[in-house]
Design a protein around this motif. Sequence first.
Motif, mmCIF file in Angstrom:
data_model
loop_
_atom_site.group_PDB
_atom_site.id
_atom_site.type_symbol
_atom_site.label_atom_id
_atom_site.label_comp_id
_atom_site.label_asym_id
_atom_site.label_seq_id
_atom_site.Cartn_x
_atom_site.Cartn_y
_atom_site.Cartn_z
ATOM 1 N N ALA A 90 40.475 0.487 7.974
ATOM 2 C CA ALA A 90 39.202 0.607 8.696
ATOM 3 C C ALA A 90 38.044 0.822 7.725
ATOM 4 O O ALA A 90 36.959 0.245 7.877
ATOM 5 N N LEU A 91 38.259 1.639 6.693
ATOM 6 C CA LEU A 91 37.218 1.883 5.698
ATOM 7 C C LEU A 91 36.911 0.616 4.898
ATOM 8 O O LEU A 91 35.751 0.301 4.625
ATOM 9 N N ALA A 92 37.956 -0.110 4.509
ATOM 10 C CA ALA A 92 37.751 -1.344 3.740
ATOM 11 C C ALA A 92 36.992 -2.380 4.554
ATOM 12 O O ALA A 92 36.119 -3.086 4.037
ATOM 13 N N GLU A 93 37.304 -2.450 5.847
ATOM 14 C CA GLU A 93 36.604 -3.409 6.706
ATOM 15 C C GLU A 93 35.159 -2.984 6.939
ATOM 16 O O GLU A 93 34.249 -3.819 6.934
ATOM 17 N N ARG A 94 34.940 -1.676 7.110
ATOM 18 C CA ARG A 94 33.584 -1.183 7.383
ATOM 19 C C ARG A 94 32.650 -1.413 6.200
ATOM 20 O O ARG A 94 31.508 -1.848 6.363
ATOM 21 N N PHE A 95 33.110 -1.117 4.986
ATOM 22 C CA PHE A 95 32.233 -1.191 3.822
ATOM 23 C C PHE A 95 32.420 -2.466 3.000
ATOM 24 O O PHE A 95 31.664 -2.720 2.069
ATOM 25 N N ASN A 96 33.443 -3.237 3.325
ATOM 26 C CA ASN A 96 33.745 -4.459 2.586
ATOM 27 C C ASN A 96 33.901 -4.166 1.091
ATOM 28 O O ASN A 96 33.426 -4.916 0.234
ATOM 29 N N GLU A 97 34.559 -3.052 0.800
ATOM 30 C CA GLU A 97 34.837 -2.643 -0.568
ATOM 31 C C GLU A 97 36.271 -2.134 -0.642
ATOM 32 O O GLU A 97 36.939 -1.950 0.377
#
Length: 261
Positions: free
Chosen positions: A99-106
């Motif tokens: 979820a974090l990777a998708e939210r920040f695209n990092e």
Amino acid sequence: MTANSTGAESKGLVGSDRVLAVLKELARHADGVSLEELTRVMGSPKPTVHRALQSLRRAGLADQDVRGRYLLGDEFLRMAFAHHEARPEHVRLRPVLEALAERFNETVHYAVLDGRDVVYRAKIDPPTGAVRLTSTVGGRNPAHATGVGKLLLADELKTVGDIEAWIGDDALAQRTPQTHCTAAELHEEFEAVRERGYAVDDQENEPGVNCLALPVYATSAKTPSGAVSVSALTYRTPLSTLVDACDEMRSLLGPLGGPLR
């Protein structure tokens, strides 16, 4: 690790210690390594290295491909992946990391402290974007130069004396001009981490990369089991953007996250 340092370390090894040293060296060669290359890197006689390889092959921990090169065996990989996937914190955290990777695209990491280093237990790359970080699961970085490391150290090292004892006689590596390497600098940084409940890496481990790290309480309500970080390329996600989104990150962590106690 260089060939010279590996050889120097292996000279005093005997028996099972040498077998384990050979196993660790095999892990550095994903495409396999010849007996001659391994002997040169280990700095040991060829028959000695060959006996270690045979022990590993009998246990299924090493194998030899059609080219005659040695590499980690399927049994070793089976055990490693089974153990990794069974870690409770890894299983529980994966949806959060995604979820974090998708939210920040990092890139998002979960890491734990191991002495002077952090070890990455999980990594999720961004779903899109051509540039990604080269970090790997199982890889290490100096704790004092990373957001996850500083966050976990801040929970353990409360005084300048604690930090000086942790540093000891070996100077900390100056990874970039931004890296904090003295006990005084780290004490000031750790106090700020404890006060705000998160840590940052402002291009301290690698130029052009910053991150924000939050604690994870996967196995204890009082002591962090590790830390999660969003590691971003500075040109597309400045550190200020991560800091502004800290509360959102905490929300995504849910009951696994929280301020440092």
